[in-house]
Design a protein around this motif. Structure first.
Motif, PDB file in Angstrom:
ATOM      1  N   MET A  61       0.848  -1.196   0.000  1.00  0.00           N
ATOM      2  CA  MET A  61       0.000   0.000   0.000  1.00  0.00           C
ATOM      3  C   MET A  61       0.884   1.246   0.000  1.00  0.00           C
ATOM      4  SD  MET A  61      -2.975   1.106   2.733  1.00  0.00           S
ATOM      5  CE  MET A  61      -3.813  -0.454   2.598  1.00  0.00           C
ATOM      6  N   SER A  63      -7.907  -2.828   6.675  1.00  0.00           N
ATOM      7  CA  SER A  63      -8.193  -1.986   5.513  1.00  0.00           C
ATOM      8  C   SER A  63      -9.423  -2.442   4.733  1.00  0.00           C
ATOM      9  CB  SER A  63      -6.980  -1.928   4.582  1.00  0.00           C
ATOM     10  OG  SER A  63      -6.676  -3.220   4.084  1.00  0.00           O
ATOM     11  N   ASP A  64      -9.816  -3.709   4.919  1.00  0.00           N
ATOM     12  CA  ASP A  64     -11.023  -4.189   4.257  1.00  0.00           C
ATOM     13  C   ASP A  64     -12.283  -3.911   5.077  1.00  0.00           C
ATOM     14  OD1 ASP A  64     -10.146  -5.948   6.239  1.00  0.00           O
ATOM     15  OD2 ASP A  64     -11.065  -7.686   5.287  1.00  0.00           O
ATOM     16  N   HIS A  98      -8.453   5.612   2.866  1.00  0.00           N
ATOM     17  CA  HIS A  98      -8.170   5.195   1.490  1.00  0.00           C
ATOM     18  C   HIS A  98      -8.248   6.426   0.584  1.00  0.00           C
ATOM     19  CE1 HIS A  98      -8.271   0.912   2.373  1.00  0.00           C
ATOM     20  NE2 HIS A  98      -9.385   1.094   3.062  1.00  0.00           N
ATOM     21  N   ASP A 135     -13.033   2.488   6.062  1.00  0.00           N
ATOM     22  CA  ASP A 135     -12.675   3.488   5.047  1.00  0.00           C
ATOM     23  C   ASP A 135     -11.775   4.566   5.633  1.00  0.00           C
ATOM     24  OD1 ASP A 135     -14.443   2.377   3.027  1.00  0.00           O
ATOM     25  OD2 ASP A 135     -16.088   3.128   4.280  1.00  0.00           O
ATOM     26  N   ILE A 141       1.478   4.588   0.980  1.00  0.00           N
ATOM     27  CA  ILE A 141       0.957   5.536   1.970  1.00  0.00           C
ATOM     28  C   ILE A 141       1.662   6.881   1.801  1.00  0.00           C
ATOM     29  CG2 ILE A 141       0.807   6.055   4.438  1.00  0.00           C
ATOM     30  CD1 ILE A 141       0.529   3.055   4.944  1.00  0.00           C
ATOM     31  N   GLU A 183      -2.258   5.518  -2.231  1.00  0.00           N
ATOM     32  CA  GLU A 183      -3.353   4.569  -2.094  1.00  0.00           C
ATOM     33  C   GLU A 183      -4.070   4.779  -0.766  1.00  0.00           C
ATOM     34  OE1 GLU A 183      -2.363   0.447  -3.897  1.00  0.00           O
ATOM     35  OE2 GLU A 183      -0.468   1.272  -3.167  1.00  0.00           O
ATOM     36  N   ALA A 184      -3.313   5.262   0.217  1.00  0.00           N
ATOM     37  CA  ALA A 184      -3.873   5.651   1.513  1.00  0.00           C
ATOM     38  C   ALA A 184      -3.220   6.966   1.924  1.00  0.00           C
ATOM     39  CB  ALA A 184      -3.628   4.584   2.568  1.00  0.00           C
ATOM     40  N   ASP A 230      -9.411   6.732  -2.393  1.00  0.00           N
ATOM     41  CA  ASP A 230     -10.694   6.921  -3.075  1.00  0.00           C
ATOM     42  C   ASP A 230     -11.755   7.510  -2.142  1.00  0.00           C
ATOM     43  OD1 ASP A 230     -11.009   4.624  -1.571  1.00  0.00           O
ATOM     44  OD2 ASP A 230     -11.835   3.414  -3.196  1.00  0.00           O
TER      45      ASP A 230
END
Length: 265
Positions: free
Chosen positions: A1, A120-121, A144, A124, A3, A92-93, A146
């Motif tokens: 990830m 992370s799953d 995240h 948010d 970061i 990404e984060a 997004d």
């Protein structure tokens, strides 16, 4: 990830102008702040996000001198500033840490980021602020990319643009919100003030640095609390501002913040 940690910084503070330039143990407050964040193992790329104002050219000079990544953007729209900085460095984060936390403990930063990575799953957005339990000035938020982008596209209220993340944590029906509490079970968020917004805050922070930095530059939360235990007079320097934060100006607009989470002055 991938970061990216964004530290927002500017010289134009209304209550304490140029606070990020004030000296702490031989360097500027901003440099000491970044130094502490760098000790975190999980922060990834660190980016200082300042404004395009001429007065913030000095921030750029500090970044160049210290080989720090820099983004310059909107003065008032910090949501845009964070989003553009994160996008520029392909995050990404995104971690948000304000520059008024020069006593922040890198161990706490790692604790929040680690919790986010491990879950992370499930989440948010993760912070140690909703609700806060650590002493004020250990603020860490991670989300995240997004999610930040969604907020950037949809947040309309002034406070949502100015404070970057309220659109996210004010909408638990839209976003999965995680929180990291102090493992001691204590709540010092309204009783211990390690942030800087007033001259008394600087006096307190400077004395903490004078007492601890040259003995151990990597001093942390426990070291500060031990110092206050041995020299309780230090805590009185800025205690009149304990619990004072930006929430106080928006209690009628914030759904998830209660009056006991701020203090009116």
């Amino acid at each position: 990830m991938n970061i990216v940690t964004v530290i927002q910084a500017r010289t134009g503070s209304s209550r304490l102008p140029n606070k990020v330039l004030l000296p702490l143990s031989g360097k500027s407050l901003l440099e000491r702040m970044v130094e502490r964040v760098k000790w975190s193992e999980l922060v990834g790329k660190i980016v200082v996000a300042t404004t395009e104002e001429e007065s913030d050219n000095i921030i750029e000079e500090i970044c160049i001198k210290n080989n720090l990544l820099l983004y310059r953007g909107n003065t008032e729209d910090l949501l845009d500033r964070h989003y553009q900085a994160a996008k520029l460095f392909n995050a990404e984060a995104v971690v948000k840490i304000p520059s008024d936390c020069p006593l922040i403990d890198f161990r706490i930063i790692d604790k929040v980021i680690s919790y986010f990575i491990e879950n992370s799953d499930k989440y948010d957005f993760v912070s140690n602020l909703h609700p806060a339990t650590y002493p004020d000035g250990n603020d860490v938020e991670i989300m995240h990319f997004d999610v930040l982008e969604y907020a950037w596209k949809n947040a309309n209220r002034k406070l949502e643009r100015e404070h970057t993340t309220p659109y996210i944590w004010e909408n638990p029906d839209k976003f999965r919100i995680g929180n990291v509490e102090w493992e001691t079970g204590l709540n010092y968020s309204m009783t211990h003030r390690f942030t800087i917004d007033y001259p008394e805050d600087y006096e307190f922070i400077k004395l903490v640095y004078d007492e601890l930095y040259f003995k151990n530059p990597r001093f942390g939360l426990i070291d500060i609390l031990d110092l206050l235990e041995s020299k309780p007079e230090l805590k009185t320097i800025n205690e009149k501002y304990n619990g004072v934060n930006w929430y106080r100006n928006h209690l009628d607009e914030l759904k998830t913040i209660t009056p006991d989470q701020t203090k009116i002055i």
